[in-house]
Motif scaffolding. Structure first.
Motif, PDB file in Angstrom:
ATOM      1  N   PHE A  97      53.833  27.427 -26.549  1.00 39.80           N
ATOM      2  CA  PHE A  97      54.721  26.265 -26.706  1.00 39.80           C
ATOM      3  C   PHE A  97      55.774  26.597 -27.755  1.00 39.80           C
ATOM      4  N   PRO A  98      56.823  27.314 -27.361  1.00 36.32           N
ATOM      5  CA  PRO A  98      57.779  27.829 -28.361  1.00 36.32           C
ATOM      6  C   PRO A  98      58.380  26.743 -29.246  1.00 36.32           C
ATOM      7  N   SER A  99      58.609  25.553 -28.707  1.00 34.69           N
ATOM      8  CA  SER A  99      59.292  24.552 -29.535  1.00 34.69           C
ATOM      9  C   SER A  99      58.446  24.154 -30.743  1.00 34.69           C
ATOM     10  N   LEU A 100      57.107  24.303 -30.663  1.00 32.16           N
ATOM     11  CA  LEU A 100      56.257  23.935 -31.797  1.00 32.16           C
ATOM     12  C   LEU A 100      56.432  24.906 -32.964  1.00 32.16           C
ATOM     13  N   GLY A 101      56.690  26.174 -32.633  1.00 28.88           N
ATOM     14  CA  GLY A 101      56.792  27.187 -33.668  1.00 28.88           C
ATOM     15  C   GLY A 101      57.906  26.906 -34.662  1.00 28.88           C
ATOM     16  N   GLY A 102      58.936  26.214 -34.216  1.00 31.96           N
ATOM     17  CA  GLY A 102      60.066  25.948 -35.089  1.00 31.96           C
ATOM     18  C   GLY A 102      59.882  24.730 -35.970  1.00 31.96           C
ATOM     19  N   MET A 103      58.728  24.063 -35.866  1.00 32.26           N
ATOM     20  CA  MET A 103      58.546  22.838 -36.650  1.00 32.26           C
ATOM     21  C   MET A 103      57.167  22.789 -37.287  1.00 32.26           C
ATOM     22  N   ARG A 104      56.739  23.909 -37.878  1.00 29.14           N
ATOM     23  CA  ARG A 104      55.382  23.983 -38.416  1.00 29.14           C
ATOM     24  C   ARG A 104      55.074  22.940 -39.478  1.00 29.14           C
ATOM     25  N   ASP A 105      56.046  22.619 -40.295  1.00 31.21           N
ATOM     26  CA  ASP A 105      55.778  21.700 -41.400  1.00 31.21           C
ATOM     27  C   ASP A 105      56.269  20.282 -41.124  1.00 31.21           C
ATOM     28  N   ARG A 106      56.610  20.022 -39.856  1.00 30.31           N
ATOM     29  CA  ARG A 106      57.076  18.664 -39.537  1.00 30.31           C
ATOM     30  C   ARG A 106      55.876  17.750 -39.308  1.00 30.31           C
ATOM     31  N   PRO A 107      55.914  16.530 -39.865  1.00 27.48           N
ATOM     32  CA  PRO A 107      54.824  15.600 -39.591  1.00 27.48           C
ATOM     33  C   PRO A 107      54.800  15.229 -38.103  1.00 27.48           C
ATOM     34  N   GLY A 108      53.584  15.102 -37.566  1.00 24.31           N
ATOM     35  CA  GLY A 108      53.433  14.783 -36.147  1.00 24.31           C
ATOM     36  C   GLY A 108      54.171  13.532 -35.732  1.00 24.31           C
ATOM     37  N   GLY A 109      54.290  12.582 -36.640  1.00 24.64           N
ATOM     38  CA  GLY A 109      54.927  11.312 -36.302  1.00 24.64           C
ATOM     39  C   GLY A 109      56.415  11.451 -36.058  1.00 24.64           C
ATOM     40  N   ARG A 110      56.996  12.576 -36.494  1.00 27.83           N
ATOM     41  CA  ARG A 110      58.433  12.723 -36.311  1.00 27.83           C
ATOM     42  C   ARG A 110      58.778  13.702 -35.206  1.00 27.83           C
ATOM     43  N   MET A 111      57.884  13.787 -34.219  1.00 22.72           N
ATOM     44  CA  MET A 111      58.151  14.652 -33.068  1.00 22.72           C
ATOM     45  C   MET A 111      58.383  13.787 -31.837  1.00 22.72           C
ATOM     46  N   SER A 112      59.059  14.362 -30.839  1.00 19.69           N
ATOM     47  CA  SER A 112      59.298  13.603 -29.619  1.00 19.69           C
ATOM     48  C   SER A 112      58.015  13.564 -28.795  1.00 19.69           C
ATOM     49  N   GLY A 113      58.019  12.710 -27.782  1.00 22.09           N
ATOM     50  CA  GLY A 113      56.836  12.555 -26.952  1.00 22.09           C
ATOM     51  C   GLY A 113      56.390  13.862 -26.314  1.00 22.09           C
ATOM     52  N   GLY A 114      57.345  14.647 -25.824  1.00 20.57           N
ATOM     53  CA  GLY A 114      57.008  15.905 -25.182  1.00 20.57           C
ATOM     54  C   GLY A 114      56.405  16.891 -26.173  1.00 20.57           C
ATOM     55  N   GLU A 115      56.977  16.950 -27.374  1.00 16.84           N
ATOM     56  CA  GLU A 115      56.461  17.849 -28.403  1.00 16.84           C
ATOM     57  C   GLU A 115      55.059  17.421 -28.829  1.00 16.84           C
TER      58      GLU A 115
END
Lengths: 272, 233, 615
Positions: free
Chosen positions: B120-138
Motif C-alpha cells: 500500500f504505497p500511499s501509507l508509506g508516505g504518512m507514517r506519523d500521521r494520526p489515523g483520524g486524519r486519513m481519507s476513507g480509502g487510506e
C-alpha cells in the motif's frame, strides 16, 4: 429562480483547503448528485450547507435568502430537510411518533407540557407515511425496523416541514440494490410533484447515473466537472480521478477488467 | 483451514444466524454474498468470537474455536478487518501497525511495515500521521495492513469496498490479488458482485441468516436465477 | 510578598497529591470508561495502610519509605481484586451502573476501614530526612512539602514516557479508543485492563500514603478527595494527563490563595474557576469530545407505552392503601410513610432527567437539600410560616437548578455526572462551612409545621397530596410533546437538531424542572423532620436517589416509585438491625448491579414481556 445557490464556498482545516471556491445551484424539482473520491470535500461541502460547519468564505442562499453559517436547526426552520448517511431516528419512539415530532417541531409545539403526543398531529403524520408506503409500519418502534424502512422514515421526517430543499447524504448506503432503486424513484417523484430541489451525495454509480438530473464532481476540494450524466461519464478527468476504467459499482458500459466482457448497462433499464 | 457447521447466533430472542456452514481452504478466497442485514457481518463476528455463537462448530486449523475469546482466536492466526474499519484515530500509522503486531508462526515470512508499504504505497508516505486524519480509502488500507501485522493465516475481510471510490476499489482488488498470491486464505463479505467475482474463487450466498447457495464463481455467473433471487442483480 | 510565595509553594504541594489521584482516575477512565468512585477509597486506604506499615515497621528511612511504597503497592493489588471480582463483569453495563457499583465499593471500604482502624483520626510520623525546613525569603518552609512539589512533575514525566514510548502504552491508548478491536487484534484486553487498574489504584494509594506526614488520616478522606479529583479531571479534560496536571495546579493554588481571600468558602472560588473554564472550553483545558467507546452497551431504549393492566391495578390498590390505612397506623409508621412519599417524588424528579433526558446526575441531593434549606432559612431568618416555606423551597431549588444546570447539561455522560457531583459538593460545603447563616454541622432546628398540619396524620396527607400530584404531573409531562422532545434529543442528538429541536434548552429546562420537584420534596422533608442538616445535600443522599431510580429501572415510568419503596424500606430495616449498614448496603448495591442490571421494575417488565411473548 434556483432554490439553492452556492457561491464561492471555501473552507480550510489546519491550513489544508478542504473546499475551494465551490459554486453551483439547484433548481426546484431537480435531482443534483455530488460525487467525488473520498476526501474530496463532499462532506465538508454538505456540512456547510446544512449548518454543521461555518464556511470561511462564500455564500449559501435559499430562495434568495442568505442562510450562510446558520445553526442546523435554524437551517431546518428555513425549509431544508435532511437525511443522514447512517440513519438517525428516535429509536424509543414508533415510526408515527417520529414523524409527529418533526411536525410538532415545525409548528413550534414542543414546549407543551399537558396534551399527550398521542393526540397531536396524527392525521398529517399518517398521510405522510402513506405517501411513502409506510402506513402499515406506523405503530412499530423505530429501534427494530429494517434498514431500508428506516431510510423511508428518515425521508418522511425530512419532508415533514414542507422543505424547499432536501439534502441527502448517501441516501442508499447500506441498502440492497433493489431497495435503492425504489427509494430514489420515490424521492424523485415526490421532488417533482412538490417542486423540491434535491442535492445528494452517493457512492453507488447506478444510483447516481440512474437518478440524477445533473452531476457535480468534486476533487481535492474543487469542482472539476458539472453536467448531465452522459457528459460527466465521458469526461476524461472524471474517469481518471474517480470512475477509473473499472468495474466497481457496475456503471453502464464499463468493461470488466478481469474477464474483458462488457457489463450489462443496468441504469438504462432502471432510469430515465 | 476454516470449517464452519451448524453455526447459529441470537440477538435477544431473534435468530440472526441459523445453521450456517462454510469452508475456506488453504490459499483460497471465498466470498460471502448477501444483502445488507443478511448476516454477513454477524457471521464474521461470530467466527471472531465478537458475537457469541449459540450453537454449531467453528474449526480453524483443526481446533475448535467457537466460544473462545477474540484475542485467543486472533492468536491462533485468524485476522479480522471490520466493516467500519475502526482505525485508532489518535494513533499514528506506525502506532496502528504496532497494535496489530504479533510474531509470525514458524516458516512464515513475517509482515513488516516496509513490506506493507510496498503493498500500500500511499501509507508509506504518512507514517506519523494520526489515523483520524486519513481519507476513507487510506483508512481501509491501514486497517488491512494493521491486521496483516499479526501474521494471520486467514483473514476475514468485511465489505472492504463499501463506501470507497471506484478507483480505490480497483486498487483494493489488486492488493487482495497480491495477498492471495502470497498464499493467504481470505473470507470476504461483499455486496458488490463485480468486485467479488474479480477477486474470489468461490461464493456463498447468505440470506436472512441462512446459507442459500454455494459454488464456484463461474457457476454463480452461469446461474442467473440465483443472482436474480438473492442478489437482485 | 513572602507570605504569598509560601502560600504558592504550599499550593504546589497540594497540587502534586491531587494530581496523583486525578491521574489514576483519568487513566482508568480512559481504558475502561468507568468513572471510578472508589478511587477516593483507594486514596484513603493508601493513607491508612501507610500508617499501619510505618508505625509497625522499624523507624528510619526503610521503615518510612518502604512503608509508603508497600502501602501503594498493596492498594494497587486491592484495585486488581476490585477489577477482577466486580468491574470486569460489568464493562458492558450502562455507565451509571458502573458508577453505582464503584460507589458500593466506597460504602464497603468505609465500614471495613472503620472496623480495622476505628473512628478516631490517626496521626503519622514525619518523614525521616525531611523533618526540617528550608529558609525561603526568611521564612521556614517544610522540606517535606518541597519534596511533594517534586513528586508531581516526576510522576507526570514517567507516565508520559510510559504511554508514549512503550508497547504497553500504545496498546492502552488504542484500547482507550476501541477496546473490542484491540482484542480482535490478539491483545489480551483483560490483562491490559487489570494492569491499568493496578497502575491507577497504585497512584491513588501513593497519593494517600504520601499525605501521612501532612495531615491526619480519617474516614472522610475518600469523599473529600474524590469530589476534588472529579473537579480536576473535568477542568483538565477527561483522559488527558497533562490536562489533569494543569488543573491540579490550578485547583491546588486556588485552595492555597482562597484561604487568604475567602477563608470560609474556598470551594466557591473553585466553582467560579471551573465555571469559567467550562464556558470557554466545554471539554476541559486539554480535553476532546469523546464518543461512546466501542463495544459498550447501548441498545435501543424501549418504547414508552401505556402501563400494562396488572400494573395499573396494582397501582390503584397501593394508592387506596396509602389513603385508607394510615389512620390506623402509629406515629413511627406515619413518619416512615411520609418519608416514602417524599422519596417517591425525589426519585421521580431524578428519573425525569435520567430516563427520558438521558443525563446522569450524581448530585441530585443538592436540589433536595436546597429546597430544605430554602424553607428552613426562610423560617429561621424571616420567620416565614410553613405555607410560605413550602413555596420558597421549589423556587430556591429551581433557581440553583437553572444556574448549575446551565453548565451540567452542556456536557454529556459521565462528564456531566461528575459536574453534578462537584456542584452538589460545593453546595454541601457552603451549608457546612458558612456557620453564621446555616448553622454549619449543627444545622437549623425548629422548622416545624403550622399547628393545623402538626399532627402526623395530617402532615402525612399533606405530603401525600403534594408528592402524588407532582409525580403525576411529571408523568403527564413525559407523555406530552416536551417529554418526547427530551427523549428525542437523548435518542439522536443529530436528528433532534436536524428537526429544529434546541437540545440545550430542552435539557436545561428539564434539569431545572427536576430541581423544582426535588425542592418540593426537600421542603416537605424539612418540615417532617423539624430540622435541616448539611447531610441533606451530601453525596450519600444523591446516591440514595440514584439507587432508587436504578433499583426501579431507568426505562420504566413506575421504576422510581417501586425503587423508592424498596430502598426506603430496605434502609429503614438495615439501620435498625445493624451498625454495619453501609457494608451491607454496599454489598446489596454490588449484587444488584451484577444480577439486575435493568433494575427491579425492568426485570419484572422483561419477565412479563417474555411470558406474554411466549403465550
Amino acid at each position: 429562480m434556483a432554490t439553492l445557490e452556492v457561491d464561492k464556498l471555501r473552507k480550510s482545516f489546519g491550513g489544508v483547503q478542504a473546499v475551494r471556491d465551490v459554486s453551483f445551484a439547484v433548481a426546484p424539482g431537480e435531482m443534483l448528485a455530488l460525487i467525488g473520491p473520498n476526501g474530496a470535500g463532499k462532506s465538508t461541502c454538505f456540512n456547510m450547507l446544512n449548518g454543521q460547519l461555518r464556511p470561511d468564505a462564500g455564500w449559501v442562499r435559499l430562495n434568495g435568502q442568505d442562510i450562510t453559517g446558520l445553526a442546523p436547526r435554524k437551517v431546518w426552520r428555513m425549509g431544508v430537510g435532511r437525511t443522514f448517511q447512517i440513519t438517525a431516528t428516535f429509536g424509543s419512539m414508533t415510526v408515527l411518533e417520529n414523524v409527529q415530532m418533526a411536525l410538532l417541531s415545525h409548528r413550534r409545539r414542543l414546549g407543551q407540557l399537558w396534551t399527550p403526543v398521542a393526540r397531536a398531529d396524527r392525521a398529517p403524520a399518517e398521510a405522510l407515511l402513506a405517501r411513502l408506503d409506510m402506513a402499515d409500519q406506523a405503530a412499530r418502534p423505530c429501534g427494530i425496523l429494517a434498514y431500508g424502512d428506516l431510510k423511508r422514515v428518515e425521508l418522511a421526517i425530512a419532508l415533514a416541514n414542507d422543505p424547499k430543499l432536501l439534502l441527502m447524504d448517501e441516501p442508499t448506503a447500506g441498502m440492497a440494490p433493489q431497495e435503492r432503486v425504489g427509494l430514489m424513484a420515490l424521492t424523485a417523484s415526490i421532488a417533482r410533484e412538490r417542486g423540491i430541489a434535491v442535492l445528494f451525495t452517493e457512492h453507488d454509480m447506478d444510483v447516481v447515473f440512474g437518478h440524477a438530473d445533473r452531476i457535480l464532481v468534486l476533487d481535492r476540494g474543487a469542482l472539476i466537472a458539472e453536467g448531465p450524466p452522459a457528459e460527466v461519464r465521458a469526461d476524461p478527468r472524471v474517469r481518471e480521478v474517480y470512475l477509473g476504467a473499472g468495474f466497481s459499482g457496475g456503471h453502464p458500459g464499463s468493461r470488466d477488467p478481469v474477464r474483458g466482457s462488457v457489463a450489462r448497462p443496468k441504469s438504462v433499464q432502471g432510469g430515465h | 483451514m476454516l470449517r464452519i457447521s451448524g453455526l447459529a447466533a441470537h440477538y435477544g430472542r431473534a435468530h440472526i444466524l441459523d445453521d450456517v456452514a462454510l469452508e475456506v481452504g488453504p490459499g483460497e478466497v471465498v466470498v460471502l454474498l448477501g444483502r445488507n442485514g443478511a448476516g454477513k457481518s454477524t457471521t464474521m463476528k461470530a467466527i471472531m468470537g465478537l458475537v457469541p455463537p449459540s450453537a454449531g462448530s467453528i474449526r480453524f486449523l483443526g481446533r475448535e474455536i467457537a466460544g473462545r475469546e477474540p484475542f485467543e482466536i486472533a492468536r491462533l492466526g485468524l485476522g479480522y478487518v471490520p466493516e467500519e474499519r475502526r482505525i485508532f484515530s489518535e494513533l499514528t500509522v506506525m502506532e496502528n501497525l504496532e497494535v496489530g503486531r504479533r510474531s509470525a508462526p514458524p516458516g512464515m515470512a513475517p509482515w513488516t511495515p516496509e513490506r506493507l508499504f510496498a503493498l500500500f504505497p500511499s501509507l508509506g508516505g504518512m507514517r506519523d500521521r494520526p489515523g483520524g486524519r486519513m481519507s476513507g480509502g487510506e483508512q481501509q488500507m491501514l486497517t488491512i495492513a494493521r491486521t496483516l501485522m499479526g501474521n494471520p493465516r486467514l483473514v476475514l475481510l468485511d465489505e472492504p469496498s463499501e463506501g470507497l471510490a471506484p478507483v480505490v476499489v480497483e486498487r483494493m482488488a489488486e492488493a487482495i490479488g497480491v495477498l492471495k498470491a502470497e498464499g493467504l486464505s481470505i473470507l470476504l463479505s461483499e455486496q458488490n458482485l463485480h468486485f467479488a467475482r474479480a477477486v474470489s474463487d468461490r461464493a456463498t450466498i447468505i440470506e436472512k441468516g441462512r446459507i442459500r447457495w454455494s459454488g464456484t464463481i463461474p457457476d454463480l455467473m452461469a446461474a442467473e436465477e440465483v443472482r436474480e433471487q438473492y442478489l437482485s442483480v | 510578598m513572602e507570605n504569598l510565595v509560601l502560600q504558592a509553594l504550599s499550593g504546589l504541594a497540594s497540587a502534586s497529591s491531587l494530581f496523583l489521584v486525578a491521574s489514576g482516575l483519568t487513566v482508568i477512565f480512559g481504558v475502561s470508561r468507568i468513572v471510578n468512585f472508589a478511587h477516593g477509597s483507594f486514596y484513603m486506604l493508601g493513607a491508612y495502610l501507610a500508617w499501619t506499615f510505618v508505625t509497625t515497621l522499624p523507624r528510619g528511612h526503610l521503615g518510612f519509605w518502604g512503608g509508603v511504597l508497600a502501602a501503594a503497592l498493596l492498594v494497587g493489588l486491592i484495585g486488581v481484586v476490585v477489577e477482577v471480582l466486580l468491574l470486569r463483569r460489568i464493562y458492558r453495563a450502562p455507565e451509571l451502573f458502573q458508577l453505582l457499583a464503584t460507589f458500593g465499593v466506597v460504602l464497603i471500604v468505609q465500614d471495613l476501614a472503620l472496623l480495622t482502624w476505628g473512628a478516631q483520626d490517626l496521626l503519622g510520623p514525619r518523614a525521616p530526612g525531611l523533618r526540617g525546613g528550608t529558609e525561603i525569603f526568611g521564612m521556614r518552609f517544610p522540606d517535606y512539602e518541597l519534596f511533594l512539589i517534586g513528586v508531581g512533575p516526576v510522576v507526570l514525566g514517567l507516565l508520559v514516557l510510559l504511554f508514549r514510548y512503550t508497547r504497553w502504552g500504545t496498546l492502552v491508548r488504542a484500547a482507550t479508543q476501541d477496546r473490542e478491536m484491540v482484542g480482535a487484534l490478539g491483545v489480551n484486553q483483560r490483562m491490559l485492563f487489570t494492569s491499568v487498574f493496578f497502575l491507577g489504584a497504585f497512584l491513588a494509594g501513593l497519593g494517600g500514603a504520601l499525605q501521612l506526614p501532612r495531615e491526619s488520616v480519617n474516614l472522610h478522606m475518600d469523599l473529600a478527595i474524590i469530589a476534588e479529583a472529579f473537579v480536576v479531571v473535568v477542568v483538565g479534560g477527561l483522559g488527558s494527563l497533562t490536562g489533569a496536571a494543569l488543573a491540579a495546579l490550578l485547583i491546588g493554588e486556588l485552595h492555597a490563595f482562597g484561604i487568604l481571600v475567602l477563608p470560609k468558602i474556598t470551594l466557591v472560588l473553585v466553582f467560579l474557576v471551573m465555571a469559567v473554564v467550562l464556558v470557554v472550553r466545554p471539554h476541559g483545558l486539554m480535553g476532546k469530545a469523546t464518543g461512546p467507546a466501542h463495544g459498550g452497551a447501548g441498545g435501543a431504549e424501549p418504547v414508552i407505552g401505556p402501563a400494562p393492566r396488572p400494573l395499573v391495578h396494582l397501582g390503584i390498590a397501593a394508592l387506596v392503601a396509602a389513603l385508607v390505612l394510615p389512620p390506623f397506623a402509629g406515629d413511627y409508621a406515619l413518619s416512615v410513610l411520609t418519608e416514602i412519599a417524599i422519596f417517591i417524588l425525589f426519585a421521580a424528579s431524578l428519573h425525569l432527567i435520567m430516563g427520558p433526558g438521558g443525563m446522569a446526575s450524581f448530585g441530585h441531593a443538592a436540589y433536595f437539600g436546597l429546597g430544605a434549606y430554602g424553607a428552613a432559612l426562610a423560617a429561621k431568618w424571616l420567620a416565614a410560616p410553613m405555607e410560605l416555606g413550602l413555596a420558597i423551597a421549589p423556587f430556591a431549588a429551581g433557581l440553583f437548578g437553572l444556574i448549575f444546570g446551565w453548565f451540567c447539561v452542556r456536557l454529556s455522560g459521565v462528564y456531566s455526572a461528575m459536574l453534578t457531583l462537584a456542584f452538589a459538593q460545593i453546595a454541601w460545603s457552603v451549608t457546612f462551612q458558612w456557620v453564621e447563616v446555616t448553622g454549619g454541622d449543627n444545622g437549623i432546628l425548629g422548622v416545624w409545621p403550622e399547628p393545623w398540619a402538626a399532627p402526623k396524620l395530617v402532615y402525612y396527607y399533606l405530603t401525600l397530596a403534594l408528592c402524588l400530584g407532582a409525580t403525576l404531573l411529571l408523568r403527564r409531562i413525559i407523555h406530552a410533546p416536551f417529554g418526547y422532545a427530551l427523549r428525542a434529543q437523548r435518542d439522536s442528538a443529530l436528528r433532534a437538531e436536524a428537526i429544529g429541536i434546541d437540545a440545550f434548552r430542552i435539557r436545561w429546562l428539564a434539569f431545572a424542572l427536576a430541581a423544582v420537584m426535588a425542592g418540593i420534596a426537600g421542603g416537605l422533608f424539612a418540615y417532617a423532620k423539624g430540622s435541616v442538616f448539611p447531610t441533606f445535600l451530601g453525596i450519600p443522599r444523591s446516591v440514595d436517589a440514584l439507587l432508587m431510580v436504578l433499583l426501579g429501572g431507568v426505562q420504566t415510568l413506575s421504576g422510581p416509585i417501586i425503587g423508592a419503596l424498596a430502598f426506603t424500606g430496605l434502609q429503614e430495616q438495615l439501620v435498625r438491625i445493624t451498625d454495619l449498614w453501609r457494608l451491607i448496603l454496599g454489598l446489596v448495591i454490588v449484587a444488584l448491579v451484577l444480577f439486575f442490571p435493568q433494575g427491579l421494575a425492568g426485570a419484572a417488565r422483561a419477565r412479563w414481556e417474555a411470558r406474554r411473548g411466549d403465550a
